[in-house]
Design a protein around this motif. Structure first.
Motif, PDB file in Angstrom:
ATOM      1  N   PRO A  50       0.819  -1.213   0.000  1.00  0.00           N
ATOM      2  CA  PRO A  50       0.000   0.000   0.000  1.00  0.00           C
ATOM      3  C   PRO A  50       0.854   1.265   0.000  1.00  0.00           C
ATOM      4  O   PRO A  50       1.926   1.307   0.615  1.00  0.00           O
ATOM      5  N   SER A  51       0.388   2.274  -0.715  1.00  0.00           N
ATOM      6  CA  SER A  51       1.104   3.543  -0.748  1.00  0.00           C
ATOM      7  C   SER A  51       1.126   4.169   0.643  1.00  0.00           C
ATOM      8  O   SER A  51       0.115   4.152   1.351  1.00  0.00           O
ATOM      9  N   PRO A  52       2.264   4.748   1.062  1.00  0.00           N
ATOM     10  CA  PRO A  52       2.328   5.380   2.381  1.00  0.00           C
ATOM     11  C   PRO A  52       1.446   6.630   2.443  1.00  0.00           C
ATOM     12  O   PRO A  52       1.244   7.313   1.441  1.00  0.00           O
ATOM     13  N   VAL A  53       0.933   6.903   3.626  1.00  0.00           N
ATOM     14  CA  VAL A  53       0.071   8.066   3.859  1.00  0.00           C
ATOM     15  C   VAL A  53       0.627   8.851   5.037  1.00  0.00           C
ATOM     16  O   VAL A  53       0.951   8.273   6.080  1.00  0.00           O
ATOM     17  N   THR A  54       0.723  10.155   4.867  1.00  0.00           N
ATOM     18  CA  THR A  54       1.086  11.056   5.960  1.00  0.00           C
ATOM     19  C   THR A  54      -0.194  11.681   6.508  1.00  0.00           C
ATOM     20  O   THR A  54      -1.000  12.229   5.749  1.00  0.00           O
ATOM     21  N   THR A  87      -1.109  -0.088   5.846  1.00  0.00           N
ATOM     22  CA  THR A  87      -0.573   1.066   5.130  1.00  0.00           C
ATOM     23  C   THR A  87       0.520   1.723   5.960  1.00  0.00           C
ATOM     24  O   THR A  87       0.279   2.041   7.134  1.00  0.00           O
ATOM     25  N   PRO A  88       1.700   1.967   5.400  1.00  0.00           N
ATOM     26  CA  PRO A  88       2.717   2.721   6.138  1.00  0.00           C
ATOM     27  C   PRO A  88       2.188   4.129   6.446  1.00  0.00           C
ATOM     28  O   PRO A  88       1.887   4.899   5.534  1.00  0.00           O
ATOM     29  N   ALA A  89       2.040   4.453   7.719  1.00  0.00           N
ATOM     30  CA  ALA A  89       1.405   5.705   8.133  1.00  0.00           C
ATOM     31  C   ALA A  89       2.383   6.530   8.958  1.00  0.00           C
ATOM     32  O   ALA A  89       2.874   6.066   9.993  1.00  0.00           O
ATOM     33  N   ARG A  90       2.660   7.737   8.498  1.00  0.00           N
ATOM     34  CA  ARG A  90       3.476   8.693   9.253  1.00  0.00           C
ATOM     35  C   ARG A  90       2.536   9.732   9.848  1.00  0.00           C
ATOM     36  O   ARG A  90       1.689  10.285   9.145  1.00  0.00           O
ATOM     37  N   ASP A 117       9.390  14.511  -0.165  1.00  0.00           N
ATOM     38  CA  ASP A 117       9.871  13.709  -1.290  1.00  0.00           C
ATOM     39  C   ASP A 117       9.243  12.317  -1.233  1.00  0.00           C
ATOM     40  O   ASP A 117       9.338  11.615  -0.219  1.00  0.00           O
ATOM     41  N   GLY A 118       8.596  11.920  -2.318  1.00  0.00           N
ATOM     42  CA  GLY A 118       8.024  10.580  -2.392  1.00  0.00           C
ATOM     43  C   GLY A 118       6.725  10.395  -1.647  1.00  0.00           C
ATOM     44  O   GLY A 118       6.205   9.273  -1.600  1.00  0.00           O
ATOM     45  N   VAL A 119       6.164  11.449  -1.055  1.00  0.00           N
ATOM     46  CA  VAL A 119       4.896  11.326  -0.339  1.00  0.00           C
ATOM     47  C   VAL A 119       3.754  11.207  -1.348  1.00  0.00           C
ATOM     48  O   VAL A 119       3.598  12.052  -2.227  1.00  0.00           O
ATOM     49  N   THR A 120       2.940  10.166  -1.232  1.00  0.00           N
ATOM     50  CA  THR A 120       1.847   9.951  -2.185  1.00  0.00           C
ATOM     51  C   THR A 120       0.514  10.514  -1.710  1.00  0.00           C
ATOM     52  O   THR A 120      -0.360  10.800  -2.524  1.00  0.00           O
ATOM     53  N   CYS A 121       0.347  10.672  -0.391  1.00  0.00           N
ATOM     54  CA  CYS A 121      -0.936  11.146   0.130  1.00  0.00           C
ATOM     55  C   CYS A 121      -0.729  11.834   1.462  1.00  0.00           C
ATOM     56  O   CYS A 121       0.040  11.353   2.305  1.00  0.00           O
ATOM     57  N   VAL A 122      -1.412  12.955   1.654  1.00  0.00           N
ATOM     58  CA  VAL A 122      -1.455  13.649   2.940  1.00  0.00           C
ATOM     59  C   VAL A 122      -2.913  13.805   3.339  1.00  0.00           C
ATOM     60  O   VAL A 122      -3.732  14.302   2.555  1.00  0.00           O
TER      61      VAL A 122
END
Length: 330
Positions: free
Chosen positions: A9-13, A56-59, A132-137
């Protein structure tokens, strides 16, 4: 042309507040006292936890105090697998919300939020966050409207959009703390920034009183947001993709309470879109069928959250099936 689904899954911030949810309970043998059961909550924090539990990788970008509640928040987030490397260690105290549940499990809140850590974002703090490289906020709730940090958060979203991230917003209107007129005034700017707008029918009633969900979707599309999802409680959810609409039913569930259900729905929606390779910039290749699949998955995640006490979203293994349907041809 749609990209191929990523290997994971695409990472989400996620950016926003943590709130100590204190639930009132009768004190044993005392008619003039209450017991408070405190759980770590806050809409954006709940969404980050749900994303991480789904895989999902979540920051999480948060300002976490070093008081007893701040330590509780940090434990919950870290135990769920949320990345706190960009969280700010704040000097201010944590936000407290006292919740009283009615017979249907709906919570009414009173907030203790003056001068607390969540709203004190500075431009320097958010400028230091790499994109850089963030796909979703994803953000929303009070972080967008409480000053002094709200304006800085909007600037961060604009920077994320320029960097090619999908921007997701959940207004999560809290009229006891911020008048709905403040949300109405700022909503057009959010629609220009957002690719996904997720809100509840209660939010809709406060933002556009008397307006039907379909009319609200059309108004928000005209303001700039391509995907609007309005959750309708036990009636499911209405999704509108540039005016093409679908209604998704809610799974049957024995409701313990509804705390965190909307946050879990948002997490399920973004997780499913990420699995499908639909995050990263504007959702130009997204179809209404894919939106329906994502909303159906999100509704299941929300239902499982309603089946337990407090904002306790499920982990992926509780869903009993893959997190997204297979794409044709692969």
């Amino acid at each position: 042309m749609r990209r191929e689904p990523p290997a994971r899954p695409s990472p989400v911030t996620v950016l926003g507040e943590c709130v100590a949810d204190a639930f009132t309970e009768p004190a044993d043998g005392a008619s003039d006292a209450l017991t408070l059961r405190v759980l770590a909550g806050g809409g954006p924090a709940n969404t980050a936890v749900a994303l991480a539990r789904l895989g999902t990788p979540a920051r999480f970008l948060a300002r976490l105090g070093d008081d007893v509640f701040g330590r509780l928040f940090r434990r919950r987030l870290e135990d769920s697998g949320v990345d706190l490397s960009a969280a700010v260690r704040a000097a201010e105290p944590s936000t407290l919300a006292v919740a009283e549940l009615d017979a249907a499990g709906q919570a009414a809140y009173s907030f203790h939020a003056e001068g607390t850590a969540d709203w004190q974002w500075t431009r320097a703090e958010l400028d230091a966050v790499p994109l850089d490289g963030v796909t979703c906020v994803h953000t929303g709730s009070l972080a967008l409207v409480r000053e002094p940090g709200g304006t800085v958060v909007e600037e961060f979203l604009a920077r994320a959009a320029r960097a090619g991230a999908t921007v997701s917003i959940d207004p999560n209107v809290r009229p006891l703390l911020v008048p709905p007129a403040v949300y109405r005034e700022r909503l057009p700017a959010w629609c220009r920034l957002a690719d996904v707008l997720r809100l509840s029918e209660d939010d809709l009633a406060l933002l556009l009183p008397g307006r039907t969900p379909e009319a609200a979707c059309d108004e928000w599309h005209a303001a700039g947001v391509p995907l609007v999802v309005i959750t309708l409680g036990e009636r499911g959810a209405l999704a509108s993709l540039d005016g093409e609409r679908v209604t998704v039913p809610a799974p049957p569930v024995r409701v313990v309470d509804t705390v965190g259900a909307g946050d879990s729905f948002t997490a399920g929606l973004l997780h499913h879109l990420g699995v499908q390779g639909a995050l990263g910039g504007r959702p130009d290749g997204l179809t209404i069928s894919e939106v329906a699949d994502a909303c159906a998955f999100a509704a299941r995640v929300a239902a499982l959250t309603c089946s337990v006490a407090g904002p306790n979203p499920p982990r992926a293994d509780r869903l009993g099936e893959p997190t997204a349907p297979a794409r044709p041809g692969g």
